[in-house]
Write an enzyme that holds these catalytic residues in place. Sequence first.
Site, PDB file in Angstrom:
ATOM      1  CD  GLU A 109      -3.005  -1.109   2.125  1.00  0.00           C
ATOM      2  OE1 GLU A 109      -3.227  -0.042   2.711  1.00  0.00           O
ATOM      3  OE2 GLU A 109      -3.729  -2.114   2.247  1.00  0.00           O
ATOM      4  CB  CYS A 354      -0.377   5.891  11.557  1.00  0.00           C
ATOM      5  SG  CYS A 354       0.356   7.404  11.029  1.00  0.00           S
TER       6      CYS A 354
HETATM    7  N1  SAH Z   1       7.969   0.570  11.018  1.00  0.00           N
HETATM    8  C1  SAH Z   1       8.152   1.955  11.132  1.00  0.00           C
HETATM    9  C2  SAH Z   1       7.403   2.741  10.072  1.00  0.00           C
HETATM   10  C3  SAH Z   1       6.014   2.299   9.737  1.00  0.00           C
HETATM   11  S1  SAH Z   1       4.803   2.441  11.029  1.00  0.00           S
HETATM   12  C4  SAH Z   1       7.798   2.440  12.523  1.00  0.00           C
HETATM   13  O1  SAH Z   1       7.218   1.669  13.285  1.00  0.00           O
HETATM   14  O2  SAH Z   1       8.149   3.576  12.841  1.00  0.00           O
HETATM   15  C5  SAH Z   1       4.453   4.185  10.956  1.00  0.00           C
HETATM   16  C6  SAH Z   1       3.912   4.788  12.238  1.00  0.00           C
HETATM   17  O3  SAH Z   1       2.574   4.374  12.474  1.00  0.00           O
HETATM   18  C7  SAH Z   1       4.699   4.414  13.474  1.00  0.00           C
HETATM   19  O4  SAH Z   1       4.990   5.568  14.225  1.00  0.00           O
HETATM   20  C8  SAH Z   1       3.728   3.519  14.213  1.00  0.00           C
HETATM   21  O5  SAH Z   1       3.982   3.509  15.571  1.00  0.00           O
HETATM   22  C9  SAH Z   1       2.408   4.111  13.865  1.00  0.00           C
HETATM   23  N2  SAH Z   1       1.278   3.214  14.081  1.00  0.00           N
HETATM   24  C10 SAH Z   1       1.264   1.874  13.878  1.00  0.00           C
HETATM   25  N3  SAH Z   1       0.035   1.383  14.149  1.00  0.00           N
HETATM   26  C11 SAH Z   1      -0.729   2.420  14.515  1.00  0.00           C
HETATM   27  C12 SAH Z   1      -2.108   2.544  14.886  1.00  0.00           C
HETATM   28  N4  SAH Z   1      -2.915   1.493  14.901  1.00  0.00           N
HETATM   29  N5  SAH Z   1      -2.579   3.776  15.193  1.00  0.00           N
HETATM   30  C13 SAH Z   1      -1.766   4.865  15.141  1.00  0.00           C
HETATM   31  N6  SAH Z   1      -0.475   4.798  14.793  1.00  0.00           N
HETATM   32  C14 SAH Z   1       0.045   3.602  14.479  1.00  0.00           C
END
Ligand code: SAH
Length: 364
Positions: A109, A354
């Site tokens: 995605e 996110c």
């Molecule tokens: N793997 C990397 C980048 C992708 S995730 C990382 O973890 O930083 C991108 C962002 O989305 C991260 O900050 C993660 O903590 C956040 N994230 C993941 N799941 C989420 C959710 N269900 N709600 C809000 N933010 C989330």
Amino acid sequence: MPTIDEIPKRRSVHDLTFSALQQELVEAGINPFHALKLWSTLHRQAVKTLEEQTDFVPPVQRWIREKIGARESARHFFQETPEPVADIASSDGLTRKFLLRLHDGQTIETVVMGYPRRFTACVSTQAGCAMGCVFCATGQMGFVRHLEPGEIVGQVLHAQRALRAAGHSGLRNLVLMGMGEPLHNYDSVMTALDIISDTAGINLGPSRISVSTVGVVPGILRMAREKRPYLLAVSLHGATEEERAALVPVSRRWPLSELIAACRTYGDTTGQRILFGWTLIAGVNDTPAHAERIAVLLKGIDAHINLIPLNPTGGFSGSTTQEEAAQAFKSVLQAAGFPSTIRQRRGIDVAAGCGQLKAVRNPA
Ligand code: SAH
Ligand code: SF4
């Protein structure tokens, strides 16, 4: 007979950096001077099929005819044109999510978010993710495979084409916050970013590119050592070893103490501000006491803290922090001297927020 592992993998022309493309031309007896036009056609113009371009000099035209598109041979290149399986706009029209099918059928995605006059692409670096954060849909699906550099570049080019087709000027920012952990796929990610930031190509400035990591310590230190000019975002979520490990299992491998030490080294070596991400989960990590612990933990680091109210995912029952509590959390951080932003919730109705990204073969 070569074994399957010895057969060179057929590569995408979008895996090549400018100097690698130049080298290919030189090996074919072509003046390296001609690489620039080929490069800008691929990356700046973002054309889908080189064969349809007729304005190259004859040796380059011949190289394209002979080298590109012959899918069966490893000595040839293919062009990275991920196929859109779905293109879904959020109801407010500001977010568009693309489900893209790669050449092996794997789907990933890519999200494009529009703000007034500026667009940000959020791209994937892996299909799935091995890090297993409990609240993240990508983590919940597990790891499938790393993406090649061209597959990361291909997402940016897809977003550029979509924006231009809609009459916009193109992308201004890029975040590596889609599916996957960028620093678990370090080499491919850095090659992709070299390509994406090249001034004769896509030309996205390094200071407009954010690499977001869950805290892969060796990768953070390597970025500092190699003086990578991109913004570093570190997803924190917990300010004690125990609280963090409950949300981010990989914290057992790279404990919080090591992560913060690596952030200090990164800050000292690069002189750059670090963006910290904190997913706010009601009753789990969203009290003023949590915010105070962050302030103690990050003392002395030039940090900006992005607060991301939890987006719903199928495999996690936690709920979102409400506006008032998020504001109170932010106030504690700011009083302690840490600039902080509550991330606007974008694209939630199309599961493009996110942590909501996962491959679905038959989207509704
Ligand atoms: N793997 C990397 C980048 C992708 S995730 C990382 O973890 O930083 C991108 C962002 O989305 C991260 O900050 C993660 O903590 C956040 N994230 C993941 N799941 C989420 C959710 N269900 N709600 C809000 N933010 C989330
Ligand atoms: Fe992977 Fe980032 Fe999701 Fe954690 S939050 S599972 S590291 S994509």
